[in-house]
Design an enzyme around this catalytic site. Sequence first.
Site, PDB file in Angstrom:
ATOM      1  CG  ASP A 134       1.565 -24.899  87.295  1.00 17.22           C
ATOM      2  OD1 ASP A 134       1.892 -23.782  86.362  1.00 17.22           O
ATOM      3  OD2 ASP A 134       1.651 -24.591  88.573  1.00 17.22           O
ATOM      4  CD  GLU A 136      -6.296 -46.962  83.338  1.00 15.49           C
ATOM      5  OE1 GLU A 136      -7.539 -46.800  83.505  1.00 15.49           O
ATOM      6  OE2 GLU A 136      -5.355 -47.209  84.606  1.00 15.49           O
TER       7      GLU A 136
END
Length: 549
Positions: A206, A267
């Site tokens: 957002d 990751e």
Amino acid sequence: MATASRSGDDWWRGAVIYQVYPRSFQDTDGDGIGDLRGVTRRLPHIASLGVDAIWLSPFFTSPQADMGYDVSDYCGVDPMFGTLADFDAMLAEAHRLGLKVIIDQVISHSSDRHPWFVESRSSRSNPKADWYVWADPKPDGTAPNNWLSIFGGPAWEWDGVRKQYYMHNFLSSQPDLNFHNPEVQEALLSTVRFWLDRGVDGFRLDTVNFYFHDRHLRDNPPLVPDPEATSNDAPDVNPYGMQDHLHDKSQPENIAFLTRLRALLDEYGGRTTVGEVGDGARSLKTVAAYTSGGDKLHMCYTFDLLGPDFTATHIRRCVENFQAVVTDGWVCWAFSNHDVMRHVSRFVRDEAERERVAKLAISLLSALRGSICLYQGEELGLPEAELAFEELRDPYGIRFWPAFKGRDGCRTPMVWEGALANAGFSAGIPWLPVRGEQRMLAVDAQENISGSVLEHYRSTLAFRRLHAPLLDGDMRFVASNQDILAFIREKDGERLLFVFNLTREPQTVQLSTGTTVAEVLPMPGFAPAFAESAIMLSGLDVFCGRLRA
């Protein structure tokens, strides 16, 4: 022909994402507010559309001053939506159905009831004193600068305890976090890791360009209107749009943070980000900066196609501008979301053409280069709901009524079974009313009905999956009448020609020399005529053909 849907780490490229607004999707406990169990119950409907992922609007613990975009616990589920166990069950069921799950991450600001802010405002010397944007008043007691809130008034609120102002880009109960503080970045990244560890597949970020502010708190200059701009920061009734927002957002420091965020996602593998960028005429330059190099955001969207303009000229300008500015980034296109009037109401001239416009819009969206986002209910052709002032819940609409009616008209409950109370959304009193014109368009009224908007969405998305060029193939426009949108999508030797007539009048398009259609492909719901090198289109019609190699 095998489907062209993607898998692996780049599943998001060309993906179709379905936005769920949880409080309006499905209520299972009778309190009139949708919940996570309701999302789980309706996942088969979403999967039946042929989409790749869902985007879940905020369900975090919140006072709900801005419908959950004011978060008081980034790692908790608000009781009105259920529990963490309900979220885990929803996530598991989505994955079982082959759906990825993207959640909203609202980290530019928090609720003023977040423990971080409660501590920050308690004194100027506490451990979190610098976690939010605080500033001294001018000598005359007024705000530090001229920055404005999108929701009206100054972007500064006085706090009597600290005897300072704090910054808020939205409601005064949504204080802005201070991203210049490394501890704030670490704390927010840890909340992202929390949801990654639970198995979410990505984040919709957002107001992603609002994270940093100008350290020197310089005034914004007035905006010089740009007649070529394709998007605006605010409706014209809001003075926020009168400033050139050079200093209160889109600061260069954001690049380093987005790189850190991307490294965290990498990751885990197979995760994605889609950023919301509202930056006026600079939006595309901001998107380019945020998506270039493959080490920041995966994709972004702007407000270019979220306005009232549904013309060939406008859409071509938006796409060509993106292609020219964002040379190695990726876009997520949408015609509707939870913040704008539903697109059939923006685009139609009268109710008689609502269904045809709804079908044409998804056909066009599915043919553009990029990922696409659908908003719940658009697959039914739902129009905007008309609400009275006393029915509003949106603080934005309440503040600017009646010149601007706010966002509640696109947030009314999803309609499932037309004959049931509240169209099957809730056994209780819905938080927003269900209107009769929407009830008649309920899922059960369109399910398995040939020619319905719902079945058209399914057929169109199936068509998109069948053709690799529509996922991530090249796109180039071809010369045409200004009122006609014509372009070629190409990948791995397959070349598709699309011609869209966005006018209400019949059009004849002459193919250019050397353009030979080998096969007319049946676009769902449309039947244009084709004779030698001429395509005859009725109003609001579309043609698709495979070109000869």
